[in-house]
Write a protein that holds these residues in place. Structure first.
Motif, short mmCIF file in Angstrom:
data_model
loop_
_atom_site.label_atom_id
_atom_site.label_comp_id
_atom_site.label_asym_id
_atom_site.label_seq_id
_atom_site.Cartn_x
_atom_site.Cartn_y
_atom_site.Cartn_z
N ARG A 107 0.81 -1.21 0.00
CA ARG A 107 0.00 0.00 0.00
C ARG A 107 0.85 1.26 0.00
N LEU A 108 2.03 1.20 0.62
CA LEU A 108 2.91 2.37 0.71
C LEU A 108 4.19 2.17 -0.10
N ALA A 109 4.11 1.35 -1.14
CA ALA A 109 5.31 1.03 -1.93
C ALA A 109 5.93 2.25 -2.58
N ARG A 110 5.13 3.28 -2.88
CA ARG A 110 5.65 4.46 -3.55
C ARG A 110 6.04 5.58 -2.59
N GLN A 111 5.87 5.35 -1.31
CA GLN A 111 6.24 6.37 -0.33
C GLN A 111 7.76 6.43 -0.20
N ALA A 112 8.27 7.65 0.00
CA ALA A 112 9.72 7.84 0.10
C ALA A 112 10.31 6.98 1.21
N ARG A 113 11.46 6.38 0.93
CA ARG A 113 12.17 5.55 1.90
C ARG A 113 13.23 6.36 2.63
N PRO A 114 13.49 6.00 3.89
CA PRO A 114 12.82 4.94 4.64
C PRO A 114 11.45 5.38 5.13
N VAL A 115 10.55 4.42 5.24
CA VAL A 115 9.22 4.69 5.77
C VAL A 115 9.19 4.23 7.23
N ARG A 116 8.64 5.10 8.08
CA ARG A 116 8.58 4.82 9.52
C ARG A 116 7.12 4.65 9.93
N LEU A 117 6.78 3.47 10.45
CA LEU A 117 5.41 3.15 10.82
C LEU A 117 5.37 2.63 12.25
N CYS A 118 4.28 2.95 12.97
CA CYS A 118 4.09 2.42 14.32
C CYS A 118 2.69 1.84 14.43
N TYR A 119 2.45 1.07 15.47
CA TYR A 119 1.20 0.34 15.58
C TYR A 119 0.97 -0.09 17.02
N ALA A 120 -0.26 -0.49 17.31
CA ALA A 120 -0.61 -1.10 18.59
C ALA A 120 -1.89 -1.89 18.39
N GLY A 121 -1.98 -3.05 19.02
CA GLY A 121 -3.19 -3.85 18.90
C GLY A 121 -3.00 -5.24 19.48
N PRO A 122 -4.08 -5.99 19.60
CA PRO A 122 -4.01 -7.34 20.18
C PRO A 122 -3.52 -8.37 19.17
N THR A 123 -2.83 -9.37 19.66
CA THR A 123 -2.42 -10.52 18.86
C THR A 123 -2.88 -11.78 19.59
N LEU A 124 -3.02 -12.86 18.85
CA LEU A 124 -3.52 -14.12 19.42
C LEU A 124 -2.65 -15.27 18.93
N ARG A 125 -2.25 -16.12 19.86
CA ARG A 125 -1.42 -17.28 19.52
C ARG A 125 -2.14 -18.58 19.88
N VAL A 126 -1.82 -19.62 19.14
CA VAL A 126 -2.44 -20.93 19.37
C VAL A 126 -2.17 -21.41 20.78
N ARG A 127 -0.96 -21.19 21.27
CA ARG A 127 -0.61 -21.62 22.62
C ARG A 127 0.39 -20.65 23.21
N GLY A 128 0.42 -20.58 24.53
CA GLY A 128 1.39 -19.74 25.22
C GLY A 128 2.73 -20.44 25.33
N GLN A 129 3.66 -19.76 25.92
CA GLN A 129 4.99 -20.31 26.15
C GLN A 129 5.22 -20.45 27.65
#
Length: 391
Positions: free
Chosen positions: A96-118
């Motif tokens: 989606r951002l392939a044409r944006q000037a490099r380097p591209v800096r992105l941040c995020y936050a959200g839940p993730t889910l795993r099949v099993r814990g460690q």
């Protein structure tokens, strides 16, 4: 009663986050994102579920065993619930951002889910917050990622932070240079993973000397770097050591309070990393706070991918070290004055809890205490009255 109780049970590794912990976690995430954005990282929000072939492409293949799968009833294609957000952000950057000037800096936050814990992280649902810096192979990018992660954690109140820098591609490169056969490579890898110096010596010859020295070159950053440089490795395998020597002084300047160690043989947990990687800790806090490192964004069977580095912070561990906020002042408003006085108090920064029946006006202090408020409004003070503290 038994039937009602069973309905409140949750699967292993999942939990309800209750007040005030939910608000504390949300505020901590907000603080981390604010620190990321202050250094030019723009927030993105990938979907919780994606088609399996994109979610598990390239670096995503490393988390395939941890990924929940389900059938999309609309398209009849297999989908996966994200177990890690890094691969999603990499997909966004390279498509989606392939044409944006490099380097591209992105941040995020959200839940993730795993099949099993460690064993050390039994939780299966974990909120992640992190950054990805895509389109630069410079050592400055590695230093920026490590320093930003540490400084963001410090900004939300964590103290006595440390980072352990790993070079997960170094040992495999040495196996190749030393010409070890498959059986000897497996024995060497097992010995290094166990930190078994005697087993490394048993390899014999040049392998025992070089890999033994590699095993010894771990610990505080300065001495560890000197030990690695003293190995005199050929240029084909010395690249990561050169990168480390470029990163360390920049990191010392950008995050001067960060304790830095180096582990030249660690590779577990860095399955899709392609170079310098790192793990963050805080003294007195159980578990790792986050991980990061170099990888190839958008890599796949028919493409090499872009140079990238980044990190993910794990909020379950972060919250164990984040200082608890002071309890918020909450004011109980009797029914008769709630509509009239509430807007004025909220504009002044109060949290208000309104009474819902006329009986609450008879003893507002008792109602305030019952509802967990710290203050109450006495109807006798009139609409201009100020909240009274509970005794």
């Amino acid at each position: 009663m038994r039937g009602d109780a069973s309905k409140s049970l949750l699967p292993d590794g999942l939990r309800d986050v209750l007040p005030p912990d939910a608000a504390h976690e949300a505020a901590t995430v907000g603080g981390l994102i604010a620190r990321f954005e202050a250094e030019g990282y723009q927030r993105v929000e990938p979907p919780l579920v994606e088609f399996e072939d994109s979610l598990l492409d390239g670096p995503g293949a490393a988390v395939a065993p941890s990924t929940f799968r389900l059938m999309d009833p609309v398209s009849q294609r297999m989908m996966g619930v994200r177990a890690d957000m890094t691969v999603q952000v990499a997909r966004i950057a390279t498509s989606r951002l392939a044409r944006q000037a490099r380097p591209v800096r992105l941040c995020y936050a959200g839940p993730t889910l795993r099949v099993r814990g460690q064993q050390l992280r039994p939780e299966r649902q974990v909120t992640q917050a992190g950054c990805e810096l895509i389109g630069s192979d410079a050592a400055e990018a590695d230093a920026e990622a490590i320093a930003l992660a540490a400084n963001a954690l410090a900004a939300v109140g964590l103290k006595r932070l440390s980072v352990d820098i790993a070079l997960p591609t170094l040992a495999p490169a040495l196996f190749e240079t030393l010409g070890l056969d498959a059986e000897t490579r497996a024995a060497a890898r097992s010995a290094l993973d166990r930190r078994d110096a005697a087993a490394v010596r048993d390899l014999g010859g040049e392998a025992a000397r070089v890999l033994g020295a590699l095993l010894d070159a771990s610990g505080r950053a300065g001495p560890a770097l000197e030990g690695l440089q003293a190995l005199g490795l050929p240029s084909s395998t010395a690249g990561e050591i050169d990168r480390l020597s470029a990163v360390l002084p920049r990191l010392a300047e950008a995050a001067p309070d960060l304790s830095v160690t180096v582990d030249a043989v660690e590779h577990r947990g860095f399955e899709y990393q392609t170079g310098l990687s790192f793990t963050l800790f805080a003294k007195g806090v159980r578990g790792e706070l986050g991980r990061g490192g170099r990888y190839a964004a958008g890599a796949g069977p028919d493409k090499a991918g872009e140079a990238a580095t980044g990190f993910s912070l794990y909020l379950d561990s972060v919250m164990r070290g984040a200082p608890a906020p002071k309890p918020a002042a909450r004011c109980f408003l009797p029914t008769a004055s709630a509509l009239e006085v509430g807007p004025r108090l909220r504009a002044a920064g109060w949290i208000t809890v309104a009474g819902l029946d006329a009986g609450s006006d008879e003893d507002p202090a008792r109602q305030a205490r019952r509802l967990g408020c710290t203050h109450y409004l006495d109807p006798e003070d009139g609409p201009g009255g100020e909240p009274r503290a509970l005794g």
